[in-house]
Scaffold this motif. Structure first.
Motif, PDB file in Angstrom:
ATOM      1  N   SER A   1      -6.656   8.169  -8.186  1.00 11.95           N
ATOM      2  CA  SER A   1      -6.045   7.338  -7.148  1.00 11.95           C
ATOM      3  C   SER A   1      -4.857   6.595  -7.720  1.00 11.95           C
ATOM      4  O   SER A   1      -4.553   6.669  -8.912  1.00 11.95           O
ATOM      5  CB  SER A   1      -7.065   6.316  -6.611  1.00 11.95           C
ATOM      6  OG  SER A   1      -7.248   5.263  -7.540  1.00 11.95           O
TER       7      SER A   1
ATOM      8  N   GLU B   1      -8.829   3.794  -1.683  1.00  8.58           N
ATOM      9  CA  GLU B   1      -8.388   5.187  -1.856  1.00  8.58           C
ATOM     10  C   GLU B   1      -9.529   6.110  -2.269  1.00  8.58           C
ATOM     11  O   GLU B   1      -9.535   7.290  -1.919  1.00  8.58           O
ATOM     12  CB  GLU B   1      -7.300   5.263  -2.926  1.00  8.58           C
ATOM     13  CG  GLU B   1      -5.980   4.622  -2.568  1.00  8.58           C
ATOM     14  CD  GLU B   1      -4.964   4.800  -3.667  1.00  8.58           C
ATOM     15  OE1 GLU B   1      -4.430   5.920  -3.818  1.00  8.58           O
ATOM     16  OE2 GLU B   1      -4.712   3.815  -4.406  1.00  8.58           O
ATOM     17  N   ALA B   2     -10.458   5.591  -3.050  1.00 11.39           N
ATOM     18  CA  ALA B   2     -11.549   6.406  -3.594  1.00 11.39           C
ATOM     19  C   ALA B   2     -12.870   5.662  -3.447  1.00 11.39           C
ATOM     20  O   ALA B   2     -13.528   5.330  -4.440  1.00 11.39           O
ATOM     21  CB  ALA B   2     -11.269   6.735  -5.062  1.00 11.39           C
TER      22      ALA B   2
ATOM     23  N   THR C   1      -0.079   3.406  -3.612  1.00  6.03           N
ATOM     24  CA  THR C   1      -1.200   4.316  -3.404  1.00  6.03           C
ATOM     25  C   THR C   1      -0.761   5.765  -3.569  1.00  6.03           C
ATOM     26  O   THR C   1       0.408   6.108  -3.386  1.00  6.03           O
ATOM     27  CB  THR C   1      -1.815   4.153  -2.002  1.00  6.03           C
ATOM     28  OG1 THR C   1      -0.792   4.331  -1.017  1.00  6.03           O
ATOM     29  CG2 THR C   1      -2.445   2.784  -1.842  1.00  6.03           C
ATOM     30  N   GLU C   2      -1.736   6.600  -3.911  1.00  8.56           N
ATOM     31  CA  GLU C   2      -1.515   8.037  -4.002  1.00  8.56           C
ATOM     32  C   GLU C   2      -2.234   8.785  -2.894  1.00  8.56           C
ATOM     33  O   GLU C   2      -1.879   9.904  -2.561  1.00  8.56           O
ATOM     34  CB  GLU C   2      -1.999   8.565  -5.363  1.00  8.56           C
ATOM     35  CG  GLU C   2      -1.062   8.242  -6.505  1.00  8.56           C
ATOM     36  CD  GLU C   2       0.324   8.879  -6.324  1.00  8.56           C
ATOM     37  OE1 GLU C   2       0.378  10.102  -6.089  1.00  8.56           O
ATOM     38  OE2 GLU C   2       1.323   8.158  -6.399  1.00  8.56           O
ATOM     39  N   HIS C   3      -3.276   8.192  -2.345  1.00  6.63           N
ATOM     40  CA  HIS C   3      -4.053   8.817  -1.282  1.00  6.63           C
ATOM     41  C   HIS C   3      -4.052   7.901  -0.064  1.00  6.63           C
ATOM     42  O   HIS C   3      -3.884   6.692  -0.172  1.00  6.63           O
ATOM     43  CB  HIS C   3      -5.489   9.087  -1.738  1.00  6.63           C
ATOM     44  CG  HIS C   3      -5.566   9.929  -2.974  1.00  6.63           C
ATOM     45  ND1 HIS C   3      -5.082  11.208  -3.041  1.00  6.63           N
ATOM     46  CD2 HIS C   3      -6.038   9.650  -4.215  1.00  6.63           C
ATOM     47  CE1 HIS C   3      -5.274  11.706  -4.248  1.00  6.63           C
ATOM     48  NE2 HIS C   3      -5.846  10.780  -4.987  1.00  6.63           N
ATOM     49  N   GLY C   4      -4.254   8.481   1.085  1.00  4.43           N
ATOM     50  CA  GLY C   4      -4.208   7.717   2.310  1.00  4.43           C
ATOM     51  C   GLY C   4      -5.285   6.647   2.388  1.00  4.43           C
ATOM     52  O   GLY C   4      -6.405   6.824   1.896  1.00  4.43           O
ATOM     53  N   VAL C   5      -4.931   5.541   2.969  1.00  6.56           N
ATOM     54  CA  VAL C   5      -5.873   4.457   3.246  1.00  6.56           C
ATOM     55  C   VAL C   5      -6.033   4.389   4.760  1.00  6.56           C
ATOM     56  O   VAL C   5      -5.037   4.408   5.502  1.00  6.56           O
ATOM     57  CB  VAL C   5      -5.371   3.125   2.681  1.00  6.56           C
ATOM     58  CG1 VAL C   5      -6.291   1.978   3.105  1.00  6.56           C
ATOM     59  CG2 VAL C   5      -5.276   3.199   1.165  1.00  6.56           C
TER      60      VAL C   5
ATOM     61  N   ASP D   1      -1.371   4.785 -10.871  1.00 11.30           N
ATOM     62  CA  ASP D   1      -0.667   3.542 -10.562  1.00 11.30           C
ATOM     63  C   ASP D   1       0.698   3.583 -11.255  1.00 11.30           C
ATOM     64  O   ASP D   1       0.768   3.706 -12.471  1.00 11.30           O
ATOM     65  CB  ASP D   1      -1.475   2.348 -11.055  1.00 11.30           C
ATOM     66  CG  ASP D   1      -0.879   1.014 -10.626  1.00 11.30           C
ATOM     67  OD1 ASP D   1       0.356   0.910 -10.513  1.00 11.30           O
ATOM     68  OD2 ASP D   1      -1.641   0.059 -10.430  1.00 11.30           O
TER      69      ASP D   1
ATOM     70  N   TRP E   1      -7.806   1.687  -5.587  1.00  8.65           N
ATOM     71  CA  TRP E   1      -8.946   2.603  -5.585  1.00  8.65           C
ATOM     72  C   TRP E   1     -10.138   2.133  -4.754  1.00  8.65           C
ATOM     73  O   TRP E   1     -10.896   2.988  -4.279  1.00  8.65           O
ATOM     74  CB  TRP E   1      -9.388   2.926  -7.024  1.00  8.65           C
ATOM     75  CG  TRP E   1      -9.401   1.801  -7.990  1.00  8.65           C
ATOM     76  CD1 TRP E   1      -8.413   1.464  -8.868  1.00  8.65           C
ATOM     77  CD2 TRP E   1     -10.449   0.848  -8.201  1.00  8.65           C
ATOM     78  NE1 TRP E   1      -8.778   0.365  -9.610  1.00  8.65           N
ATOM     79  CE2 TRP E   1     -10.018  -0.030  -9.221  1.00  8.65           C
ATOM     80  CE3 TRP E   1     -11.714   0.662  -7.629  1.00  8.65           C
ATOM     81  CZ2 TRP E   1     -10.811  -1.085  -9.680  1.00  8.65           C
ATOM     82  CZ3 TRP E   1     -12.504  -0.394  -8.074  1.00  8.65           C
ATOM     83  CH2 TRP E   1     -12.048  -1.242  -9.088  1.00  8.65           C
TER      84      TRP E   1
ATOM     85  N   GLY F   1      -6.583   2.981 -11.667  1.00  8.33           N
ATOM     86  CA  GLY F   1      -6.100   4.151 -10.954  1.00  8.33           C
ATOM     87  C   GLY F   1      -5.214   4.982 -11.865  1.00  8.33           C
ATOM     88  O   GLY F   1      -4.253   4.468 -12.446  1.00  8.33           O
TER      89      GLY F   1
ATOM     90  N   TYR G   1       0.814  -1.212   0.000  1.00  2.24           N
ATOM     91  CA  TYR G   1       0.000   0.000   0.000  1.00  2.24           C
ATOM     92  C   TYR G   1       0.851   1.267   0.000  1.00  2.24           C
ATOM     93  O   TYR G   1       0.434   2.298  -0.524  1.00  2.24           O
ATOM     94  CB  TYR G   1      -0.963  -0.031   1.186  1.00  2.24           C
ATOM     95  CG  TYR G   1      -2.227  -0.798   0.870  1.00  2.24           C
ATOM     96  CD1 TYR G   1      -3.409  -0.137   0.592  1.00  2.24           C
ATOM     97  CD2 TYR G   1      -2.230  -2.183   0.811  1.00  2.24           C
ATOM     98  CE1 TYR G   1      -4.562  -0.828   0.274  1.00  2.24           C
ATOM     99  CE2 TYR G   1      -3.368  -2.894   0.495  1.00  2.24           C
ATOM    100  CZ  TYR G   1      -4.540  -2.211   0.218  1.00  2.24           C
ATOM    101  OH  TYR G   1      -5.670  -2.906  -0.119  1.00  2.24           O
TER     102      TYR G   1
END
Length: 337
Positions: free
Chosen positions: A314, A321-322, A225-229, A286, A318, A283, A221
């Motif tokens: 994302s 993330e989204a 990933t680009e956004h926090g989980v 990615d 995703w 995403g 992760y």
């Protein structure tokens, strides 16, 4: 092994992807801190058939079923929710995930769709014994499960390494699959630099690395990933990936095929047999699956009428993330002509 690439030439990644690959070392440097930041993660007790779990206003029921396969039976774990007479949606997860990868989608769709989220063989609480771990073989076994459950027609949504199994399932079942939300996996274009994980999964060290579920999940992760989980999603993912037998079972998939073999099978015999609309779910950021590979008009021209592509804001994961965007996109795809 040396491959003849003249019949199926690789596609060079766009230049921006090289920059992303070079960032991997920087991201890896943060793994130790991320692992340490997670709370204590006790093992999760196995579920029993009929156990219920609340996802917001939706209740999912844990189920276990023994279906034909591997010369005997394969034991599957899945969760189900939604009205019995509603349109059926089957969800397949990837690495290092389980049915839990889809819990946001189940919560969003479970009030008016019959949702079945399956732990793939070798993952979660499904079968982990030796047997046929070819993507096609697992698809045949999954078909047997769906037949046993009386699931005649359904839509399919997949992610990551669940997608090669889905590719075979859609090719096998023809008009039984109404729509295919094909998520986060190589399709028409490929390059060896874009699947470095293959060497890791077939190495003698793979079972040991996978056995440390906490570190393996956090590493995957962190890199993709680009956004926090949310921490709660990471904790549950670690628990589900920590069930006994997973670390030995998952590498069997990679020893049974290769990314190149899967790619050639798609181009030569699977994609031409797909009949339903396919929505490519990717995403946008990615680092190992360039968005340009999926928006290419040549790719979309290979797919059945009504197909398209959606790029999430994302990285790779995703569904976590989204989650709101995922729910909206899936609902529109499943319900609109």
């Amino acid at each position: 092994m040396r491959h003849d690439t003249t019949a199926h030439p690789y596609t060079p990644p766009p230049p921006r992807i090289r920059d992303g690959l070079n960032e991997a070392a920087v991201r890896l440097a943060g793994v130790d801190a991320s692992v340490a930041a997670l709370p204590d993660i006790p093992p999760r007790a196995p579920d029993a058939d009929g156990d219920e779990e609340k996802l917001g206003a939706v209740t999912v029921t844990h189920r276990f079923a023994d279906a034909p396969g591997d010369g005997g039976t394969v034991r599957w774990h899945y969760v189900e929710c939604g009205p019995a007479d509603a349109p059926v949606v089957v969800f397949l997860h990837g690495v290092p995930d389980s049915w839990w990868q889809w819990h946001h989608a189940l919560e969003a769709l479970g009030s008016d769709h019959r949702c079945l989220a399956v732990d793939l063989k070798g993952y979660g609480q499904s079968e982990k014994g030796t047997g046929d771990f070819r993507q096609e073989g697992v698809a045949v076994q999954l078909e047997a499960l769906l037949d046993q459950l009386g699931t005649e027609r359904f839509s399919l949504v997949t992610h990551d390494r669940g997608t090669p199994v889905g590719d075979h399932l859609v090719a096998r079942l023809g008009d039984r699959v109404l729509r295919y939300g094909r998520g986060q996996q190589h399709l028409w274009h490929l390059h060896p630099d874009l699947h470095p994980q293959e060497a890791m999964f077939v190495s003698p060290d793979a079972p040991g690395m996978l056995a440390d579920a906490r570190r393996f999940v956090v590493t995957a992760y962190t890199l993709l990933t680009e956004h926090g989980v949310g921490a709660s999603d990471l904790v549950r993912t670690v628990q589900e990936f920590g069930h006994e037998g997973i670390s030995a079972a998952v590498p069997r998939y990679f020893h049974s095929s290769s990314f190149r073999q899967e790619w050639i099978e798609r181009r030569t015999r699977l994609v031409p047999r797909w009949r339903c609309p396919v929505l490519l779910l990717q995403g946008a950021d990615d680092p190992l699956q360039p968005r340009e590979f999926y928006t290419d008009p040549e790719v979309l021209a290979q797919l059945p009428p009504g197909s398209g592509v959606h790029l999430f804001d994302s990285g790779h994961f995703w569904p976590f993330e989204a989650p709101d965007e995922t729910a909206t996109v899936l609902r529109n795809f499943l319900t609109h002509p």
